[in-house]
Write a protein that holds these residues in place. Structure first.
Motif, short mmCIF file in Angstrom:
data_model
loop_
_atom_site.label_atom_id
_atom_site.label_comp_id
_atom_site.label_asym_id
_atom_site.label_seq_id
_atom_site.Cartn_x
_atom_site.Cartn_y
_atom_site.Cartn_z
N GLU A 358 0.83 -1.20 0.00
CA GLU A 358 0.00 0.00 0.00
C GLU A 358 0.87 1.26 0.00
N ILE A 359 1.89 1.29 0.86
CA ILE A 359 2.75 2.47 0.98
C ILE A 359 3.58 2.67 -0.29
N TYR A 369 -4.14 5.72 2.74
CA TYR A 369 -4.35 4.39 3.32
C TYR A 369 -4.81 4.58 4.76
N CYS A 388 4.00 1.17 11.93
CA CYS A 388 3.48 2.53 11.74
C CYS A 388 4.57 3.60 11.80
N MET A 391 7.02 3.46 8.65
CA MET A 391 6.32 3.87 7.43
C MET A 391 5.96 5.36 7.47
N SER A 392 5.59 5.86 8.64
CA SER A 392 5.28 7.29 8.77
C SER A 392 6.52 8.13 8.52
N VAL A 395 7.07 8.22 4.71
CA VAL A 395 6.08 9.04 4.00
C VAL A 395 6.31 10.52 4.27
N ALA A 402 1.12 11.45 8.17
CA ALA A 402 0.64 10.24 8.83
C ALA A 402 0.13 10.61 10.21
N ILE A 425 -2.57 7.49 6.50
CA ILE A 425 -1.28 7.89 5.94
C ILE A 425 -1.39 8.07 4.43
N GLY A 426 -0.71 9.10 3.90
CA GLY A 426 -0.75 9.28 2.46
C GLY A 426 -0.42 10.69 2.01
#
Length: 439
Positions: A358-359, A369, A388, A391-392, A395, A402, A425-426
């Protein structure tokens, strides 16, 4: 003077002339090799000049062919046109060759030389990339070597472990231990963090999820690995007292919690995507870079430089099977996304079941997401430390956002090793729009 003396003198004279001609030939060859690149020299002219040195009795008057050759050389002289740039080739920016590639090792060494990371962090990141190569190979052969299906054990979160969950965790731990640069390893698959034996111990703290989306393994769908690296805490460095028992007790676990700081303190984070390509994506705090595994060389090659997430996107990714368990405000937001926009089209719904997938898509094409809390999971489903926060970090380095619905993910200080959190997040504009609905 005797005949012998005459012949000797004649031989010495010939040798002297021969040495002189050879030196003259070498001098002209050197002059030709260093001649200005603005004048094109005819190959025939060079050959004729060298031949003259070997045949000094040849006539000095140039032949018609020589005149034509000299004329061609004169015509091919580069003459700058009016208004043309007189910049020399050396002053121009060197164009990157289509055959020039930069692998992960070279890139890490350049970052080290630039002072962005130290030599020890370079070794840790190289060890992680090597673990990812091994896991990629195991995934590709999982059906062949009988690594599909359940292991028959349950992890600390109460989830059934796949065979590759266990194997990949061992691969990660072994690579990190052998690097000699990690002091504490925290894995999603371990009950408590593991202190590296003093013999191999370093200072860095590495948290990781060895296989994200392991439910996709048996159907050969997208999976991935996630990792984050924290610096050492001088007040809380521990070495295992007994090398045969490296697992930490509860007192030491509390110490590790203080070491595993909020995501804002991460030194580096990344993931490895296992799909149609194997992509190792990384940030050390100065942007996001992605390296694709070239199977011909067995090397991760730089393919995406300084990734920037689009400010908006037209894809949303939520597990809508749980929609009846969600908050009413979130339902209103998703209903809005399903309505046709100004272009007459609604947002597209995509759900892979793997956070890494997804990321990765979101970094390249934008969107949002979400893994929200629900009536059955008050704190969401994803782990703060292993999933989390890393990934944050990635991003945000790419220009995205996020949140957990209220605050920034990277500002949350973990209270438990396996603490869960909701996450949205996105793309920055998409997250801002969601926040308006949740307010």
């Amino acid at each position: 003077m005797t005949v012998t003396q005459v012949l000797t003198l004649d031989w010495i004279s010939q040798q002297g002339q021969s040495v002189h001609r050879e030196r003259e030939r070498q001098r002209m060859a050197r002059a030709v090799s260093t001649f200005s690149s603005h004048v094109l020299i005819s190959r025939h002219l060079i050959s004729n000049s060298i031949l003259k040195l070997h045949n000094p009795k040849s006539p000095t008057t140039p032949s018609a062919a020589a005149l034509r050759t000299r004329c061609e050389a004169t015509q091919s002289t580069v003459t700058p046109q009016l208004g043309a740039s007189t910049t020399t080739p050396a002053a121009k920016t060197k164009k990157k060759s289509s055959y020039e590639i930069e692998n992960l090792t070279t890139w890490l060494l350049k970052q080290e030389q630039a002072g962005r990371i130290d030599a020890e962090l370079t070794i840790v990141l190289s060890s992680i990339s090597f673990a990812c190569k091994q896991i990629a190979s195991l995934l590709q052969r999982s059906s062949i070597v009988n690594l599909t299906g359940a292991q028959g054990t349950i992890n600390v979160q109460g989830e059934d472990q796949k065979k590759l969950d266990v194997v990949s965790n061992e691969v990660f731990c072994n690579c990190l231990r052998s690097s000699g640069r990690t002091g504490i390893i925290a894995s999603e698959e371990e009950d408590v963090p593991v202190a590296v034996e003093e013999t191999y111990s370093g200072n860095y703290i590495v948290v990781f999820d060895p296989i994200d989306g392991s439910a996709n393994i048996d159907t050969a769908l997208t999976t991935g690995s996630i990792f984050g690296i924290y610096g050492p805490d001088e007040q809380c460095l521990i070495a295992g007292e007994d090398e045969s028992l490296p697992t930490l007790d509860q007192a030491k676990e509390r110490c590790i919690i203080s070491v595993c700081q909020p995501g804002s303190n991460l030194l580096a984070a990344g993931y490895c995507l296992y799909s149609s390509s194997v992509v190792f994506t990384l940030s050390i705090g100065n942007g996001v870079y992605a390296f694709t595994l070239d199977p011909a060389y067995g090397e991760f090659v730089l393919t995406h430089e300084d990734i920037k997430i689009p400010k908006t996107g037209k894809i949303f990714s939520f597990n809508e099977g749980n929609s009846d368990l969600w908050d009413g405000k979130l339902k209103s937001y998703l209903n809005h996304l399903r309505q046709p926009g100004s272009n007459g089209k609604p947002y597209s719904g995509r759900y892979i079941g793997c956070l890494v997938g997804e990321i990765h898509r979101m970094l390249l094409v934008g969107g949002i997401y979400g893994n929200p809390k629900n009536s059955n999971a008050k704190n969401g489903n994803l782990r703060l430390l292993y999933e989390c926060a890393p990934m944050s970090y990635l991003v945000e380095q790419a220009g995205g956002k996020a949140i957990d619905g209220i605050q920034r993910i990277l500002d949350i200080k973990p209270e438990k090793i396996h603490q869960r959190t909701p996450i949205f997040i996105g793309s920055p504009d998409e997250v801002d729009k969601l926040q308006k609905y949740l307010a």
